[in-house]
Design a protein around this motif. Structure first.
Motif, mmCIF file in Angstrom:
data_model
loop_
_atom_site.group_PDB
_atom_site.id
_atom_site.type_symbol
_atom_site.label_atom_id
_atom_site.label_comp_id
_atom_site.label_asym_id
_atom_site.label_seq_id
_atom_site.Cartn_x
_atom_site.Cartn_y
_atom_site.Cartn_z
ATOM 1 N N ALA A 298 0.973 -1.004 0.704
ATOM 2 C CA ALA A 298 -0.018 -0.283 0.220
ATOM 3 C C ALA A 298 1.254 0.635 -0.220
ATOM 4 O O ALA A 298 0.726 1.984 -0.344
ATOM 5 C CB ALA A 298 -0.920 -0.348 0.551
ATOM 6 N N VAL A 299 2.302 0.984 0.572
ATOM 7 C CA VAL A 299 2.429 2.572 0.956
ATOM 8 C C VAL A 299 3.430 2.415 -0.250
ATOM 9 O O VAL A 299 3.806 3.614 -1.924
ATOM 10 C CB VAL A 299 3.659 1.933 2.173
ATOM 11 C CG1 VAL A 299 4.789 3.503 2.017
ATOM 12 C CG2 VAL A 299 3.284 2.310 3.448
ATOM 13 N N LEU A 300 3.850 1.771 -0.905
ATOM 14 C CA LEU A 300 4.733 1.927 -2.813
ATOM 15 C C LEU A 300 3.641 1.970 -3.138
ATOM 16 O O LEU A 300 3.726 3.000 -4.040
ATOM 17 C CB LEU A 300 5.399 0.124 -2.762
ATOM 18 C CG LEU A 300 6.549 -0.163 -2.027
ATOM 19 C CD1 LEU A 300 7.158 -1.859 -2.505
ATOM 20 C CD2 LEU A 300 8.005 0.677 -2.514
ATOM 21 N N LEU A 301 2.189 1.832 -3.247
ATOM 22 C CA LEU A 301 1.458 2.179 -4.297
ATOM 23 C C LEU A 301 0.982 3.467 -4.006
ATOM 24 O O LEU A 301 0.293 4.501 -5.128
ATOM 25 C CB LEU A 301 -0.096 1.339 -4.202
ATOM 26 C CG LEU A 301 0.260 -0.298 -4.813
ATOM 27 C CD1 LEU A 301 -0.799 -0.993 -4.743
ATOM 28 C CD2 LEU A 301 0.202 -0.261 -6.397
ATOM 29 N N MET A 302 0.992 3.806 -3.312
ATOM 30 C CA MET A 302 1.336 5.225 -2.647
ATOM 31 C C MET A 302 2.290 6.621 -3.227
ATOM 32 O O MET A 302 1.985 7.922 -3.683
ATOM 33 C CB MET A 302 0.413 5.690 -1.489
ATOM 34 C CG MET A 302 -0.830 5.611 -0.870
ATOM 35 S SD MET A 302 -1.177 5.470 0.323
ATOM 36 C CE MET A 302 -0.155 4.634 1.673
ATOM 37 N N ILE A 303 3.352 5.666 -2.977
ATOM 38 C CA ILE A 303 4.805 6.493 -3.407
ATOM 39 C C ILE A 303 5.009 6.775 -4.753
ATOM 40 O O ILE A 303 5.398 7.955 -5.663
ATOM 41 C CB ILE A 303 5.819 6.011 -2.884
ATOM 42 C CG1 ILE A 303 5.727 6.235 -0.940
ATOM 43 C CG2 ILE A 303 6.801 6.846 -3.064
ATOM 44 C CD1 ILE A 303 6.179 5.821 -0.048
ATOM 45 N N ILE A 304 4.690 5.605 -5.988
ATOM 46 C CA ILE A 304 5.487 5.648 -7.003
ATOM 47 C C ILE A 304 4.912 6.675 -7.157
ATOM 48 O O ILE A 304 5.446 7.005 -9.164
ATOM 49 C CB ILE A 304 4.963 3.759 -7.611
ATOM 50 C CG1 ILE A 304 6.005 2.501 -6.389
ATOM 51 C CG2 ILE A 304 5.398 3.565 -9.067
ATOM 52 C CD1 ILE A 304 6.337 1.337 -6.601
#
Length: 148
Positions: A133-139
């Motif tokens: 979830a964090v990666l999908l927000m940061i990318i």
């Protein structure tokens, strides 16, 4: 259809609010939890939760089936979730599970090694989902900054 459901749920909510206002027991009463007003509020809460759950699942499945590529995306997501569960189970250690079982031996709670390993797996899955979830927000933010 959405508007009708929305209005029905609003009416149920308003009726519940009015009924609960007039049916609430005295807070000082030790038997207040067993009153008709509290029972009505619990029943309405479960009703609204059931309606919302059924409708969310129904509309989600309908959209998944009718959208081009929706079924393919859903299968990829389920496959990714299965991979995450397999990795989480592989990372949960049997040695640590045995240590926890020995720690609680003779106490009120006596977990089995399988239970402890399952809990460890679920924690690993939760951490993995959080990372995804964090990666999908940061990318997407990084892509916007780079200009791609």
């Amino acid at each position: 259809m959405h508007k009708i459901i929305k209005y029905v749920l609003i009416v149920i909510g308003v009726v519940a609010a009015i009924a609960s206002f007039f049916m609430m027991p005295d807070p000082a009463d030790p038997e207040a939890i067993n009153s008709a007003g509290i029972s009505l509020m619990f029943a309405l809460t479960w009703l609204l939760l059931a309606v919302a759950t059924v409708l969310a699942v129904f509309w989600g499945l309908k959209k998944m089936v009718t959208t081009p590529g929706g079924l393919k995306k859903a299968l990829f997501s389920i496959g990714g979730l299965a991979v995450l569960f397999i990795i989480g189970y592989a990372l949960s250690s049997g040695d640590e599970a045995q240590t926890v079982v020995e720690t609680f031996k003779g106490k009120d709670i006596e977990p089995t090694a399988g239970t402890v390993k399952t809990i460890g797996m679920l924690l690993n899955v939760f951490f993995g989902m959080t990372a995804v979830a964090v990666l999908l927000m940061i990318i997407p933010g990084v892509k916007k900054l780079i200009g791609r």
